[in-house]
Design a protein around this motif. Structure first.
Motif, PDB file in Angstrom:
ATOM      1  N   PRO A 199       0.815  -1.224   0.000  1.00 55.58           N
ATOM      2  CA  PRO A 199       0.000   0.000   0.000  1.00 55.58           C
ATOM      3  C   PRO A 199       0.845   1.270   0.000  1.00 55.58           C
ATOM      4  CG  PRO A 199      -0.362  -1.273   2.029  1.00 55.58           C
ATOM      5  CD  PRO A 199       0.616  -2.037   1.213  1.00 55.58           C
ATOM      6  N   THR A 234       1.441   2.171  -3.571  1.00 52.18           N
ATOM      7  CA  THR A 234       0.222   2.772  -4.137  1.00 52.18           C
ATOM      8  C   THR A 234       0.119   4.225  -3.684  1.00 52.18           C
ATOM      9  OG1 THR A 234      -0.823   0.628  -3.946  1.00 52.18           O
ATOM     10  CG2 THR A 234      -2.283   2.495  -4.339  1.00 52.18           C
ATOM     11  N   ALA A 235       0.392   4.460  -2.390  1.00 54.12           N
ATOM     12  CA  ALA A 235       0.301   5.832  -1.879  1.00 54.12           C
ATOM     13  C   ALA A 235       1.305   6.729  -2.591  1.00 54.12           C
ATOM     14  CB  ALA A 235       0.537   5.849  -0.377  1.00 54.12           C
ATOM     15  N   GLY A 251      -9.893   5.822 -10.566  1.00 55.75           N
ATOM     16  CA  GLY A 251     -10.463   5.637  -9.236  1.00 55.75           C
ATOM     17  C   GLY A 251     -11.805   6.297  -9.077  1.00 55.75           C
ATOM     18  N   LYS A 303     -14.153  -2.293   0.779  1.00 56.27           N
ATOM     19  CA  LYS A 303     -13.527  -1.529  -0.309  1.00 56.27           C
ATOM     20  C   LYS A 303     -13.706  -2.267  -1.629  1.00 56.27           C
ATOM     21  CE  LYS A 303      -9.161   0.282  -1.850  1.00 56.27           C
ATOM     22  NZ  LYS A 303      -7.781  -0.112  -2.027  1.00 56.27           N
ATOM     23  N   LEU A 334      -8.816   2.495  -7.738  1.00 57.41           N
ATOM     24  CA  LEU A 334      -8.406   3.198  -6.521  1.00 57.41           C
ATOM     25  C   LEU A 334      -9.644   3.831  -5.885  1.00 57.41           C
ATOM     26  CD1 LEU A 334      -5.231   4.861  -8.045  1.00 57.41           C
ATOM     27  CD2 LEU A 334      -5.234   3.082  -6.285  1.00 57.41           C
ATOM     28  N   GLY A 358     -10.862   6.748  -3.061  1.00 56.28           N
ATOM     29  CA  GLY A 358     -10.606   7.837  -2.115  1.00 56.28           C
ATOM     30  C   GLY A 358     -11.922   8.342  -1.573  1.00 56.28           C
ATOM     31  N   ASP A 414      -7.489   4.108  -0.432  1.00 60.09           N
ATOM     32  CA  ASP A 414      -6.174   4.492  -0.963  1.00 60.09           C
ATOM     33  C   ASP A 414      -5.757   5.907  -0.555  1.00 60.09           C
ATOM     34  OD1 ASP A 414      -5.535   2.066  -2.485  1.00 60.09           O
ATOM     35  OD2 ASP A 414      -7.423   2.550  -3.490  1.00 60.09           O
ATOM     36  N   TYR A 415      -6.730   6.773  -0.302  1.00 62.63           N
ATOM     37  CA  TYR A 415      -6.402   8.114   0.211  1.00 62.63           C
ATOM     38  C   TYR A 415      -7.686   8.741   0.735  1.00 62.63           C
ATOM     39  CZ  TYR A 415      -8.781  10.380  -3.655  1.00 62.63           C
ATOM     40  OH  TYR A 415      -9.763  10.795  -4.524  1.00 62.63           O
ATOM     41  N   LEU A 465      -3.465   6.444   6.246  1.00 58.60           N
ATOM     42  CA  LEU A 465      -3.696   6.654   4.803  1.00 58.60           C
ATOM     43  C   LEU A 465      -3.140   8.014   4.385  1.00 58.60           C
ATOM     44  CD1 LEU A 465      -7.494   5.666   4.630  1.00 58.60           C
ATOM     45  CD2 LEU A 465      -5.509   4.153   4.442  1.00 58.60           C
TER      46      LEU A 465
END
Ligand SMILES: Nc1nc2c([nH]c(=O)n2[C@@H]2O[C@H](COP(=O)(O)OP(=O)(O)OP(=O)(O)O)[C@@H](O)[C@H]2O)c(=O)[nH]1
Ligand SMILES: [Mg+2]
Length: 352
Positions: free
Chosen positions: A161, A164-165, A246, A260, A265, A267, A285-286, A318
């Motif tokens: 993760p 990904t961030a 996303g 999820k 993605l 958010g 993811d955010y 996150l």
């Protein structure tokens, strides 16, 4: 040594008792705290090292760092570890995210314990300035890597993760068709993409569903050659249908979500600790956290201010984009208050 060739399993073979005892292997009694440095160049490349032979998880790739010693803060540990492991003196860094991860015990085919179960709490920092050229002082191989296109591996499993961030650029532009009109919006969008914009949210609550889909399609098509990520502020199914990078969920959609969704993605908009906690539980993811300052979009909402923002995101797991009245010059302060980046609906289109 290539660890990927070992055919490791995370569970002991059925019926076999691990040579070093399952108590040693499976039970996690304490959490190891570590400070981890994402040493990042201006072009986004990050420094990875291969865990040296003789250490647990040898051969796996990681970000430089190590355990926080008693009476040391994570930031002090970061500086010490990066000096010990790389010979660099860290001069500017931001605390980024804190994540816990539970490693399961690994056994080889004969049932011998390779690495015991372990829980780690990782304090991640983005290191933006340092003195000296990094050298592998523990005989570890080093490599500068694009976090989205790694050419080394395997990575420590806790870090998926994190990559990904890191693929989320720190400047996040939110569409503003209503104030700009179509002609100006698309003109500015093209300019912004040419100038390096990599994260865009299509957010047009006043458009009909059909018009929103058409508008989003157009934005996605323009962003594609630049590999910029487009998030659509809508329901999950519509974002999937658009093949967007996303979906961005409103706080209301976030709070209704139980699991999820996969394949894109995800958010979400957060405004308080309860929403942040739900996004964390879902391992999104955010998030965006707003309003940091007073903003034209939400004139009647009291702004959080940086101090509350900082309290809410300290130790959070996150990436958080600060949102609400943000100007491009707020990126640096935002990062010092623990943000991953800033999201903007107005300044981003004028200043690029
Ligand atoms: N340095 C580092 N450690 C990580 C990462 N991801 C991750 O799960 N860890 C875990 O965090 C802990 C940090 O340990 P480390 O082995 O680097 O510790 P250290 O440098 O103090 O080593 P030492 O104890 O051999 O002196 C380990 O349990 C490691 O598996 C990462 O990206 N970088
Ligand atoms: Mg280390």
């Amino acid at each position: 040594m290539s660890t990927s060739a070992l055919n490791l399993s995370t569970k002991g073979p059925a019926g076999a008792s691990p040579a070093e005892g399952s108590a040693a292997g499976d039970s996690v009694t304490k959490v190891t705290e570590a400070a981890v440095g994402i040493v990042q160049r201006d072009n986004g490349m990050v420094l990875l090292g291969e865990r040296p032979v003789g250490k647990p998880w040898e051969g796996y790739w990681e970000f430089p760092g190590g355990k926080v010693e008693p009476n040391e803060t994570p930031a002090q540990a970061l500086k010490r570890e990066l000096q010990e492991e790389l010979g660099i003196i860290v001069t500017r860094f931001h605390s980024w995210m804190t994540r816990t991860y539970e490693y399961e015990a690994r056994y080889d085919q004969s049932g011998k314990l390779i690495t015991p179960a372990k829980a780690v709490k990782l304090h991640f920092f983005i290191v933006v300035e340092w003195q000296g050229d990094p050298v592998g002082l523990e005989d570890q191989q080093l490599s500068w890597q694009n976090p989205e296109k790694l050419t080394v591996g395997p990575m420590l499993p806790a870090n998926t993760p994190i990559l990904t961030a890191l693929s989320l650029a720190p400047v996040y532009a939110i569409s503003n068709l209503k104030e700009m009109g179509e002609v100006q919006f698309f003109e500015r969008l093209k300019m912004a993409l040419e100038n390096g914009l990599m994260m865009i949210q299509v957010r047009e609550p006043d458009l009909s569903k059909q018009d929103l889909m058409l508008f989003a399609e157009h934005v996605i098509a323009l962003a594609k050659p630049f590999e910029a990520k487009v998030f659509v502020n809508t329901d999950v199914e519509s974002a999937q249908q658009l093949n967007a990078a996303g979906v961005h969920l409103s706080a209301q959609r976030l709070m209704q979500l139980k699991v999820k969704p996969e394949g894109l993605l995800v958010g979400a908009s957060c405004h308080n600790a309860a929403e942040l906690a739900h996004a964390k539980m879902l391992a999104l993811d955010y998030v965006t956290l707003s309003p940091v300052k007073s903003t034209l979009s939400h004139p009647n909402t009291a702004p959080l201010g940086w101090a509350t923002f900082n309290q809410l995101v300290a130790g959070y797991s996150l990436p958080v984009f600060a949102l609400g009245g943000m100007l491009r010059e707020d990126l640096d302060p935002a990062r010092t208050y623990g943000a991953h980046g800033i999201a903007m609906q107005r300044d981003v289109w004028g200043a690029l």
